[in-house]
Design an enzyme around this catalytic site. Structure first.
Site, PDB file in Angstrom:
ATOM      1  N   SER A 132       0.833  -1.210   0.000  1.00 30.95           N
ATOM      2  CA  SER A 132       0.000   0.000   0.000  1.00 30.95           C
ATOM      3  C   SER A 132       0.860   1.249   0.000  1.00 30.95           C
ATOM      4  O   SER A 132       1.981   1.243   0.537  1.00 30.95           O
ATOM      5  CB  SER A 132      -0.868  -0.018   1.260  1.00 30.95           C
ATOM      6  OG  SER A 132      -1.472   1.230   1.469  1.00 30.95           O
ATOM      7  N   TYR A 156      -1.740   0.074  10.338  1.00 33.08           N
ATOM      8  CA  TYR A 156      -1.958  -0.615   9.058  1.00 33.08           C
ATOM      9  C   TYR A 156      -0.718  -0.484   8.171  1.00 33.08           C
ATOM     10  O   TYR A 156      -0.191  -1.478   7.646  1.00 33.08           O
ATOM     11  CB  TYR A 156      -3.187  -0.033   8.351  1.00 33.08           C
ATOM     12  CG  TYR A 156      -3.348  -0.484   6.925  1.00 33.08           C
ATOM     13  CD1 TYR A 156      -3.780  -1.774   6.625  1.00 33.08           C
ATOM     14  CD2 TYR A 156      -3.055   0.374   5.853  1.00 33.08           C
ATOM     15  CE1 TYR A 156      -3.920  -2.196   5.307  1.00 33.08           C
ATOM     16  CE2 TYR A 156      -3.194  -0.032   4.543  1.00 33.08           C
ATOM     17  CZ  TYR A 156      -3.624  -1.316   4.271  1.00 33.08           C
ATOM     18  OH  TYR A 156      -3.755  -1.731   2.964  1.00 33.08           O
ATOM     19  N   LYS A 160       2.071  -3.351   6.681  1.00 36.35           N
ATOM     20  CA  LYS A 160       2.411  -3.564   5.263  1.00 36.35           C
ATOM     21  C   LYS A 160       3.928  -3.451   5.061  1.00 36.35           C
ATOM     22  O   LYS A 160       4.532  -4.230   4.314  1.00 36.35           O
ATOM     23  CB  LYS A 160       1.669  -2.549   4.379  1.00 36.35           C
ATOM     24  CG  LYS A 160       0.174  -2.822   4.270  1.00 36.35           C
ATOM     25  CD  LYS A 160      -0.100  -4.121   3.503  1.00 36.35           C
ATOM     26  CE  LYS A 160      -1.559  -4.480   3.458  1.00 36.35           C
ATOM     27  NZ  LYS A 160      -1.840  -5.765   2.812  1.00 36.35           N
ATOM     28  N   GLY A 301      -5.142  11.714  10.929  1.00 39.92           N
ATOM     29  CA  GLY A 301      -4.238  10.817  10.203  1.00 39.92           C
ATOM     30  C   GLY A 301      -4.209  11.035   8.695  1.00 39.92           C
ATOM     31  O   GLY A 301      -3.400  10.423   8.000  1.00 39.92           O
ATOM     32  N   ASP A 302      -5.097  11.896   8.164  1.00 43.25           N
ATOM     33  CA  ASP A 302      -5.104  12.126   6.709  1.00 43.25           C
ATOM     34  C   ASP A 302      -3.942  13.015   6.281  1.00 43.25           C
ATOM     35  O   ASP A 302      -3.558  13.937   6.998  1.00 43.25           O
ATOM     36  CB  ASP A 302      -6.408  12.816   6.285  1.00 43.25           C
ATOM     37  CG  ASP A 302      -7.493  11.823   5.913  1.00 43.25           C
ATOM     38  OD1 ASP A 302      -7.219  10.609   5.947  1.00 43.25           O
ATOM     39  OD2 ASP A 302      -8.607  12.264   5.589  1.00 43.25           O
TER      40      ASP A 302
HETATM   41  P1  NAD Z   1     -11.110  -7.006   0.939  1.00 44.20           P
HETATM   42  O1  NAD Z   1     -11.350  -6.962   2.414  1.00 44.20           O
HETATM   43  O2  NAD Z   1     -12.237  -6.765   0.031  1.00 44.20           O
HETATM   44  O3  NAD Z   1     -10.436  -8.399   0.552  1.00 44.20           O
HETATM   45  C1  NAD Z   1      -9.616  -9.128   1.441  1.00 44.20           C
HETATM   46  C2  NAD Z   1     -10.084 -10.577   1.395  1.00 44.20           C
HETATM   47  O4  NAD Z   1      -9.256 -11.333   2.280  1.00 44.20           O
HETATM   48  C3  NAD Z   1     -11.528 -10.756   1.868  1.00 44.20           C
HETATM   49  O5  NAD Z   1     -12.212 -11.585   0.956  1.00 44.20           O
HETATM   50  C4  NAD Z   1     -11.392 -11.429   3.231  1.00 44.20           C
HETATM   51  O6  NAD Z   1     -12.490 -12.284   3.501  1.00 44.20           O
HETATM   52  C5  NAD Z   1     -10.089 -12.175   3.064  1.00 44.20           C
HETATM   53  N1  NAD Z   1      -9.363 -12.424   4.316  1.00 44.20           N
HETATM   54  C6  NAD Z   1      -9.120 -11.555   5.327  1.00 44.20           C
HETATM   55  N2  NAD Z   1      -8.394 -12.146   6.279  1.00 44.20           N
HETATM   56  C7  NAD Z   1      -8.173 -13.423   5.878  1.00 44.20           C
HETATM   57  C8  NAD Z   1      -7.481 -14.520   6.421  1.00 44.20           C
HETATM   58  N3  NAD Z   1      -6.877 -14.439   7.632  1.00 44.20           N
HETATM   59  N4  NAD Z   1      -7.431 -15.678   5.724  1.00 44.20           N
HETATM   60  C9  NAD Z   1      -8.040 -15.783   4.517  1.00 44.20           C
HETATM   61  N5  NAD Z   1      -8.714 -14.773   3.953  1.00 44.20           N
HETATM   62  C10 NAD Z   1      -8.773 -13.602   4.623  1.00 44.20           C
HETATM   63  O7  NAD Z   1      -9.923  -5.974   0.667  1.00 44.20           O
HETATM   64  P2  NAD Z   1      -9.379  -5.435  -0.738  1.00 44.20           P
HETATM   65  O8  NAD Z   1      -9.782  -4.010  -0.867  1.00 44.20           O
HETATM   66  O9  NAD Z   1      -9.682  -6.393  -1.804  1.00 44.20           O
HETATM   67  O10 NAD Z   1      -7.812  -5.423  -0.422  1.00 44.20           O
HETATM   68  C11 NAD Z   1      -6.996  -6.543  -0.726  1.00 44.20           C
HETATM   69  C12 NAD Z   1      -5.578  -6.275  -0.234  1.00 44.20           C
HETATM   70  O11 NAD Z   1      -5.099  -5.062  -0.819  1.00 44.20           O
HETATM   71  C13 NAD Z   1      -5.459  -6.109   1.280  1.00 44.20           C
HETATM   72  O12 NAD Z   1      -4.293  -6.753   1.719  1.00 44.20           O
HETATM   73  C14 NAD Z   1      -5.332  -4.606   1.454  1.00 44.20           C
HETATM   74  O13 NAD Z   1      -4.618  -4.260   2.612  1.00 44.20           O
HETATM   75  C15 NAD Z   1      -4.598  -4.204   0.185  1.00 44.20           C
HETATM   76  N6  NAD Z   1      -4.846  -2.800  -0.194  1.00 44.20           N
HETATM   77  C16 NAD Z   1      -6.128  -2.385  -0.439  1.00 44.20           C
HETATM   78  C17 NAD Z   1      -6.367  -1.046  -0.750  1.00 44.20           C
HETATM   79  C18 NAD Z   1      -7.774  -0.568  -1.014  1.00 44.20           C
HETATM   80  O14 NAD Z   1      -7.990   0.644  -1.007  1.00 44.20           O
HETATM   81  N7  NAD Z   1      -8.743  -1.428  -1.268  1.00 44.20           N
HETATM   82  C19 NAD Z   1      -5.299  -0.118  -0.828  1.00 44.20           C
HETATM   83  C20 NAD Z   1      -4.002  -0.582  -0.588  1.00 44.20           C
HETATM   84  C21 NAD Z   1      -3.779  -1.934  -0.278  1.00 44.20           C
HETATM   85  N1  UFG Z   2     -12.812  11.539   2.378  1.00 48.65           N
HETATM   86  C1  UFG Z   2     -13.852  12.415   2.646  1.00 48.65           C
HETATM   87  N2  UFG Z   2     -15.017  11.899   3.117  1.00 48.65           N
HETATM   88  C2  UFG Z   2     -15.216  10.561   3.311  1.00 48.65           C
HETATM   89  C3  UFG Z   2     -14.148   9.672   3.015  1.00 48.65           C
HETATM   90  C4  UFG Z   2     -12.951  10.195   2.563  1.00 48.65           C
HETATM   91  O1  UFG Z   2     -13.719  13.622   2.486  1.00 48.65           O
HETATM   92  O2  UFG Z   2     -16.312  10.168   3.751  1.00 48.65           O
HETATM   93  C5  UFG Z   2     -11.552  12.078   1.834  1.00 48.65           C
HETATM   94  C6  UFG Z   2     -10.335  11.800   2.697  1.00 48.65           C
HETATM   95  O3  UFG Z   2     -10.194  12.789   3.701  1.00 48.65           O
HETATM   96  C7  UFG Z   2      -9.223  11.798   1.658  1.00 48.65           C
HETATM   97  C8  UFG Z   2      -9.889  11.239   0.404  1.00 48.65           C
HETATM   98  O4  UFG Z   2     -11.294  11.419   0.616  1.00 48.65           O
HETATM   99  O5  UFG Z   2      -8.833  13.126   1.407  1.00 48.65           O
HETATM  100  C9  UFG Z   2      -9.620   9.760   0.181  1.00 48.65           C
HETATM  101  O6  UFG Z   2      -9.940   9.051   1.377  1.00 48.65           O
HETATM  102  P1  UFG Z   2     -10.123   7.458   1.383  1.00 48.65           P
HETATM  103  O7  UFG Z   2     -10.562   7.085   2.759  1.00 48.65           O
HETATM  104  O8  UFG Z   2     -10.980   7.041   0.252  1.00 48.65           O
HETATM  105  O9  UFG Z   2      -8.662   6.905   1.070  1.00 48.65           O
HETATM  106  P2  UFG Z   2      -7.291   7.146   1.858  1.00 48.65           P
HETATM  107  O10 UFG Z   2      -6.374   7.856   0.924  1.00 48.65           O
HETATM  108  O11 UFG Z   2      -7.483   7.721   3.191  1.00 48.65           O
HETATM  109  O12 UFG Z   2      -6.805   5.633   2.114  1.00 48.65           O
HETATM  110  C10 UFG Z   2      -6.690   4.699   1.050  1.00 48.65           C
HETATM  111  C11 UFG Z   2      -6.931   3.280   1.575  1.00 48.65           C
HETATM  112  C12 UFG Z   2      -5.827   2.867   2.494  1.00 48.65           C
HETATM  113  C13 UFG Z   2      -4.483   3.077   1.855  1.00 48.65           C
HETATM  114  C14 UFG Z   2      -4.351   4.494   1.376  1.00 48.65           C
HETATM  115  C15 UFG Z   2      -3.074   4.673   0.633  1.00 48.65           C
HETATM  116  O13 UFG Z   2      -8.157   3.224   2.270  1.00 48.65           O
HETATM  117  O14 UFG Z   2      -5.950   1.470   2.733  1.00 48.65           O
HETATM  118  O15 UFG Z   2      -5.423   4.795   0.482  1.00 48.65           O
HETATM  119  O16 UFG Z   2      -2.983   3.674  -0.330  1.00 48.65           O
HETATM  120  F1  UFG Z   2      -3.524   2.864   2.786  1.00 48.65           F
END
Ligand code: NAD
Ligand code: UFG
Length: 345
Positions: A132, A156, A160, A301-302
């Site tokens: 991430s 978090y 990572k 934290g933003d």
């Molecule tokens: P998600 O929660 O939709 O998918 C994660 C999946 O993993 C789910 O299906 C959940 O049931 C499964 N899971 C959780 N813990 C488990 C375990 N212990 N054993 C087996 N399965 C398990 O999340 P996502 O948005 O698809 O994200 C996938 C990955 O990408 C995560 O590792 C997340 O940290 C990373 N990531 C996501 C974002 C984002 O914005 N979505 C950004 C950066 C990184």
């Molecule tokens: N925001 C709002 N209102 C909301 C939600 C978000 O104004 O209800 C704003 C936030 O303040 C930020 C922007 O929208 O400025 C994006 O926020 P998100 O929560 O959608 O995403 P983040 O950038 O905070 O975090 C995301 C993922 C994290 C990852 C990070 C960097 O959720 O898992 O990107 O990859 F770590």
């Protein structure tokens, strides 16, 4: 090369029923791979697996279980001739990670360790890891390149970064190891079919699903978390990337690892930043009506802005994001309109 009975290269996909994993499984099948999903459904629905099969016309093998279960992994790897793993399974809510650090370290780092151990035992030394942009934290210098300072701002992000460290240490023990840590920026959008998308439990933390739920009438109004940042319109800037572009980044990484051992880190982003109000305006164009909003205080934290430098992925993997904000919003809206209450239980 290890092939399954149908002659396709099998790839273990942990968390393959989740938001990013499901769309990536669909792309894997389209690209000639056979995903073998391991998911405990703690944040997803079994129906997702049927959707992937419907979409691609191929049955999808899915094992229900926890990635921390080493015996289960051993058994799975003994039965399925996988050539690589993509490790999506994990916990991902930044805010929650501060109140549940044990769980975040256990699942995100413990889960990665468990998977690495099992892969190593089975001699499957090829891994694509879901990292991430959170590993960078608050950086003064934008855009963020892979060698930018790493100072996660929350547990978090720490998990990572720690998982990346474990992968590097393990990979150093055997010349066959090839791993890619993909640092996602802000993945949004849905599969263009409308069959696969993001279905957060409870109140969405993230901007795009929140906007989509306002648009469909599930929430009254968006709260913009602060409009006094030093940005174009005072609201936070992020690098939004379409989930299909992200999925393609995984295919490119898998191909790269075939001939490139060692550990490689890549940003997956577009290189372009958009503010909260710009994303809201783009979503309004997609859904055809205005979305209610109010300005609230900054969210703890933003950061003001977070934008990728995706040069390395372009030069090394030959990958680049091709879908724009309009398509991200159009696909999210199609998914939300077709599933106002998310996946059926
Ligand atoms: P998600 O929660 O939709 O998918 C994660 C999946 O993993 C789910 O299906 C959940 O049931 C499964 N899971 C959780 N813990 C488990 C375990 N212990 N054993 C087996 N399965 C398990 O999340 P996502 O948005 O698809 O994200 C996938 C990955 O990408 C995560 O590792 C997340 O940290 C990373 N990531 C996501 C974002 C984002 O914005 N979505 C950004 C950066 C990184
Ligand atoms: N925001 C709002 N209102 C909301 C939600 C978000 O104004 O209800 C704003 C936030 O303040 C930020 C922007 O929208 O400025 C994006 O926020 P998100 O929560 O959608 O995403 P983040 O950038 O905070 O975090 C995301 C993922 C994290 C990852 C990070 C960097 O959720 O898992 O990107 O990859 F770590």
């Amino acid at each position: 090369m290890r092939l399954n009975v149908a002659g396709r290269r099998s790839v273990l996909v942990t968390g393959g029923a989740g938001y990013l994993g499901s769309v990536t499984c669909a792309r894997l099948i389209e690209c000639g791979y056979r995903p073998v999903v391991l998911d405990d459904y703690s944040n997803s629905h079994p129906t997702v697996i049927e959707r992937i099969a419907r979409l691609t016309g191929e049955p999808v093998r899915c094992i229900r279980g926890d990635v921390r279960d080493g015996a289960l992994l051993d058994d799975l790897l003994a039965r399925e001739a996988v050539v690589a793993a993509i490790h999506f399974a994990g916990l991902k809510a930044v805010g929650e990670s501060a109140s549940r650090p044990f769980d975040y370290w256990d699942v995100n780092v413990g889960g990665t360790l468990s998977l690495l151990r099992a892969l190593d035992r089975a001699g499957v030394r090829r891994l694509v890891f879901s990292s991430s942009a959170a590993v960078y934290g608050q950086s003064q210098q934008l855009p963020l390149a892979e060698d930018s300072p790493q100072a996660p701002a929350n547990p978090y992000g720490h998990t990572k970064l720690a998982a990346e460290r474990v992968i590097a240490d393990v990979a150093a023990t055997h010349p066959d190891w090839a791993a890619a840590c993909l640092r996602y920026f802000n993945p949004v959008g849905a599969h263009p079919s409308g069959l696969l998308g993001e279905d957060p439990r409870g109140v969405p933390n993230n901007l795009m699903p929140y906007l989509a739920q306002v648009a469909v009438g599930r929430r009254k109004a968006l709260t913009v978390h602060g409009n006094d940042y030093p940005t174009f319109d005072g609201t936070g800037v992020r690098d939004y990337i379409h989930v299909l572009d992200l999925a393609d980044g995984h295919i490119a990484a898998l191909r790269h690892l075939q001939t490139n051992p060692g550990v490689h880190c890549f940003n997956l982003g577009t290189g372009a930043g958009h503010t909260v109000l710009q994303l809201k305006a783009a979503f309004e164009r997609a859904c055809g009506h205005a979305l209610a909003y109010r300005i609230g205080p900054r969210r703890a934290g933003d950061v003001a802005a977070c934008v990728a430098d995706p040069t390395r992925a372009r030069e090394v993997l030959g990958w680049r994001a091709t879908r724009d904000l309009a398509q991200m919003c159009a696909d999210t809206w199609r998914w939300q309109r077709m599933h106002p209450a998310g996946y059926p239980d």
